[in-house]
Design a protein around this motif. Structure first.
Motif, PDB file in Angstrom:
ATOM      1  N   UNK A   6       1.166  -0.990  -0.053  1.00 44.29           N
ATOM      2  CA  UNK A   6       0.035  -0.095   0.075  1.00 44.29           C
ATOM      3  C   UNK A   6       0.856   1.165  -0.125  1.00 44.29           C
ATOM      4  N   UNK A   7       0.106   2.417  -0.560  1.00 41.62           N
ATOM      5  CA  UNK A   7       1.010   3.785  -0.088  1.00 41.62           C
ATOM      6  C   UNK A   7       1.680   4.212   1.338  1.00 41.62           C
ATOM      7  N   UNK A   8       2.858   4.473   1.485  1.00 38.13           N
ATOM      8  CA  UNK A   8       3.900   4.586   2.221  1.00 38.13           C
ATOM      9  C   UNK A   8       2.743   6.406   3.422  1.00 38.13           C
ATOM     10  N   UNK A   9       1.395   6.614   2.181  1.00 37.52           N
ATOM     11  CA  UNK A   9       1.375   7.826   2.776  1.00 37.52           C
ATOM     12  C   UNK A   9       0.197   7.193   3.325  1.00 37.52           C
ATOM     13  N   UNK A  10      -0.516   6.405   3.339  1.00 36.20           N
ATOM     14  CA  UNK A  10      -2.037   5.265   3.678  1.00 36.20           C
ATOM     15  C   UNK A  10      -1.568   4.573   4.961  1.00 36.20           C
ATOM     16  N   UNK A  11      -0.471   4.000   4.616  1.00 34.92           N
ATOM     17  CA  UNK A  11       0.121   3.613   6.067  1.00 34.92           C
ATOM     18  C   UNK A  11       0.911   4.012   6.966  1.00 34.92           C
ATOM     19  N   UNK A  12       1.515   5.605   7.004  1.00 40.79           N
ATOM     20  CA  UNK A  12       1.334   6.235   8.164  1.00 40.79           C
ATOM     21  C   UNK A  12       0.337   6.712   8.881  1.00 40.79           C
ATOM     22  N   UNK A  13      -0.938   7.514   7.948  1.00 38.30           N
ATOM     23  CA  UNK A  13      -1.839   7.686   8.301  1.00 38.30           C
ATOM     24  C   UNK A  13      -2.502   7.043   9.445  1.00 38.30           C
ATOM     25  N   UNK A  14      -2.500   5.562   8.948  1.00 34.63           N
ATOM     26  CA  UNK A  14      -3.434   4.421   9.470  1.00 34.63           C
ATOM     27  C   UNK A  14      -2.323   4.174  11.044  1.00 34.63           C
ATOM     28  N   UNK A  15      -0.851   4.573  10.995  1.00 31.74           N
ATOM     29  CA  UNK A  15      -0.389   3.907  12.379  1.00 31.74           C
ATOM     30  C   UNK A  15      -0.894   4.996  13.177  1.00 31.74           C
ATOM     31  N   UNK A  36      -8.114  14.204   5.614  1.00 32.50           N
ATOM     32  CA  UNK A  36      -7.314  13.539   4.506  1.00 32.50           C
ATOM     33  C   UNK A  36      -6.580  11.945   5.157  1.00 32.50           C
ATOM     34  N   UNK A  37      -6.735  12.083   7.205  1.00 36.49           N
ATOM     35  CA  UNK A  37      -6.643  10.872   7.268  1.00 36.49           C
ATOM     36  C   UNK A  37      -7.521  10.292   7.100  1.00 36.49           C
ATOM     37  N   UNK A  38      -8.813  10.165   7.729  1.00 34.73           N
ATOM     38  CA  UNK A  38      -9.867   9.401   7.172  1.00 34.73           C
ATOM     39  C   UNK A  38      -9.835   8.432   5.789  1.00 34.73           C
ATOM     40  N   UNK A  39      -9.838   9.717   4.565  1.00 41.42           N
ATOM     41  CA  UNK A  39      -9.673   9.372   3.415  1.00 41.42           C
ATOM     42  C   UNK A  39      -8.591   8.117   3.544  1.00 41.42           C
ATOM     43  N   UNK A  40      -7.413   8.358   3.676  1.00 40.18           N
ATOM     44  CA  UNK A  40      -6.033   7.876   3.373  1.00 40.18           C
ATOM     45  C   UNK A  40      -6.735   6.618   4.079  1.00 40.18           C
ATOM     46  N   UNK A  41      -7.430   6.633   5.524  1.00 37.69           N
ATOM     47  CA  UNK A  41      -7.617   5.085   5.894  1.00 37.69           C
ATOM     48  C   UNK A  41      -8.509   4.578   5.514  1.00 37.69           C
ATOM     49  N   UNK A  42      -9.416   4.953   4.581  1.00 40.76           N
ATOM     50  CA  UNK A  42     -10.563   4.144   3.792  1.00 40.76           C
ATOM     51  C   UNK A  42     -10.053   3.367   2.065  1.00 40.76           C
ATOM     52  N   UNK A  43      -8.795   4.559   2.073  1.00 42.14           N
ATOM     53  CA  UNK A  43      -8.294   3.730   1.030  1.00 42.14           C
ATOM     54  C   UNK A  43      -7.580   2.238   1.463  1.00 42.14           C
ATOM     55  N   UNK A  44      -7.416   2.824   2.584  1.00 44.77           N
ATOM     56  CA  UNK A  44      -6.009   1.099   2.988  1.00 44.77           C
ATOM     57  C   UNK A  44      -6.794   0.574   2.814  1.00 44.77           C
ATOM     58  N   UNK A  45      -8.016   0.589   3.388  1.00 42.12           N
ATOM     59  CA  UNK A  45      -8.822  -0.868   4.406  1.00 42.12           C
ATOM     60  C   UNK A  45      -9.524  -1.338   2.706  1.00 42.12           C
ATOM     61  N   UNK A  46      -9.907  -0.684   1.231  1.00 39.03           N
ATOM     62  CA  UNK A  46     -10.353  -1.390   0.730  1.00 39.03           C
ATOM     63  C   UNK A  46      -9.213  -1.503  -0.738  1.00 39.03           C
ATOM     64  N   UNK A  47      -7.844  -1.179  -0.171  1.00 43.34           N
ATOM     65  CA  UNK A  47      -7.027  -2.064  -0.472  1.00 43.34           C
ATOM     66  C   UNK A  47      -6.403  -3.205   0.075  1.00 43.34           C
ATOM     67  N   UNK A  48      -6.811  -3.700   0.475  1.00 40.90           N
ATOM     68  CA  UNK A  48      -6.562  -4.593   1.277  1.00 40.90           C
ATOM     69  C   UNK A  48      -7.636  -5.436   1.910  1.00 40.90           C
ATOM     70  N   UNK A  49      -8.708  -5.004   1.976  1.00 37.84           N
ATOM     71  CA  UNK A  49      -9.694  -5.585   1.569  1.00 37.84           C
ATOM     72  C   UNK A  49     -10.359  -6.488   3.183  1.00 37.84           C
TER      73      UNK A  49
END
Length: 294
Positions: A6-15, A36-49
């Motif tokens: 996943x993108x590093x930005x999304x991982x940083x936002x989730x962490x 922006x944080x919420x969007x990154x986390x949701x995109x991470x959840x989508x990518x990981x399913x």
């Protein structure tokens, strides 16, 4: 075939959100908006399913999958930070932190540090001038110079300078009110540092016990007493090693040949393993050489 990351930005936002359990605090830490944080986390959840958070009113709760992922990511980010710090440290000059009393720093050490820097260039010297006892681990101190009896359990201790008390005054005051014998001190203002009993010790030792020893101003350290003596405000009783330069340059005079020795001295103190560092070992060699020359 490797799984794409996943993108590093999304991982940083989730962490950050998982560590703070707050989108707002994570956004503040990352210097972005909560949206922006919420969007990154949701995109991470989508990518990981995978659902990483249970979103409740005013509360963020990790799911079991999110908690397991966070534990691994936290270790990974810590390793990245440590690797980055180690790499940056290689490009920084070595730091040498020295703790000593303000008086010793101003009167003895600082005027000589230029010579140390010429002998060992590239070392970032930092002075921690304090009368407080040093905790080497807590204060991140490499070596300390302390005035005492030299008994410091668990630490290496090497005697630097003996402690001989001598009265000093300005040449102008000496000319206007000569000091021929110790009894003449009754006609002068006595300048004290916090060791106010030192004047009594010196006067008794030279047979001038009839001079009142407690009169005169008290300074928080010897620096104040030395500066007052240089200004002609009185006679200071100080350790000879601290005024050697002023006596040599004629800014102060010592009217009596008799100094009074005490059991105290200046010591170089350090944890023995510190000598494994080039900067510490070099400073030890340098200061012992300076003491021999003084």
């Amino acid at each position: 075939m490797e799984t794409p990351l996943p993108s590093l930005s999304a991982l940083r936002a989730f962490e950050a959100a998982a560590r703070n359990l707050s989108v707002t605090l994570a956004a503040r830490e990352l210097n972005v908006t909560p949206g922006a944080v919420s969007l990154q986390v949701r995109e991470l959840e989508t990518a990981l399913a995978v659902k990483l958070f249970e979103r409740r009113p005013r509360q963020l709760v990790l799911t079991d999958e999110g908690n397991a992922y966070f534990a691994t990511l936290r270790r990974a980010f810590r390793m990245i930070r440590e690797a980055t710090e180690d790499l940056a440290a290689r490009n920084r000059p070595p730091v040498l932190t020295i703790s000593c009393t303000p008086t010793f720093a101003a009167q003895w050490l600082v005027p000589r540090l230029d010579d140390f820097e010429k002998n060992m260039p590239g070392i970032d010297v930092r002075l921690n001038a304090s009368n407080r006892l040093t905790d080497f681990d807590r204060d991140a101190v490499d070596v300390a110079i302390r005035h005492g009896f030299g008994q410091y359990p668990g630490l290496a201790s090497e005697r630097l300078l003996d402690d001989e008390l001598v009265p000093v005054l300005s040449p102008a005051l000496m000319r206007s009110r000569p000091l021929i014998e110790p009894a003449d001190l009754r006609n002068h203002v006595l300048l004290h540092d916090v060791q106010r009993q030192d004047w009594r010790l010196w006067l008794d030792a030279v047979g001038a016990s009839d001079v009142q020893s407690t009169r005169g101003p008290v300074f928080i350290n010897s620096n104040g007493a030395i500066e007052a003596a240089r200004a002609g405000d009185g006679v200071a009783l100080v350790r000879l090693s601290l005024v050697a330069r002023e006596l040599r340059e004629g800014a102060l005079v010592a009217p009596f040949a008799c100094g009074v020795a005490t059991n105290l001295a200046y010591y170089l103190v350090y944890p023995a393993p510190a000598l494994d560092r080039t900067a510490v070992a070099g400073f030890r060699r340098w200061i012992l050489d300076q003491v021999r020359k003084s």
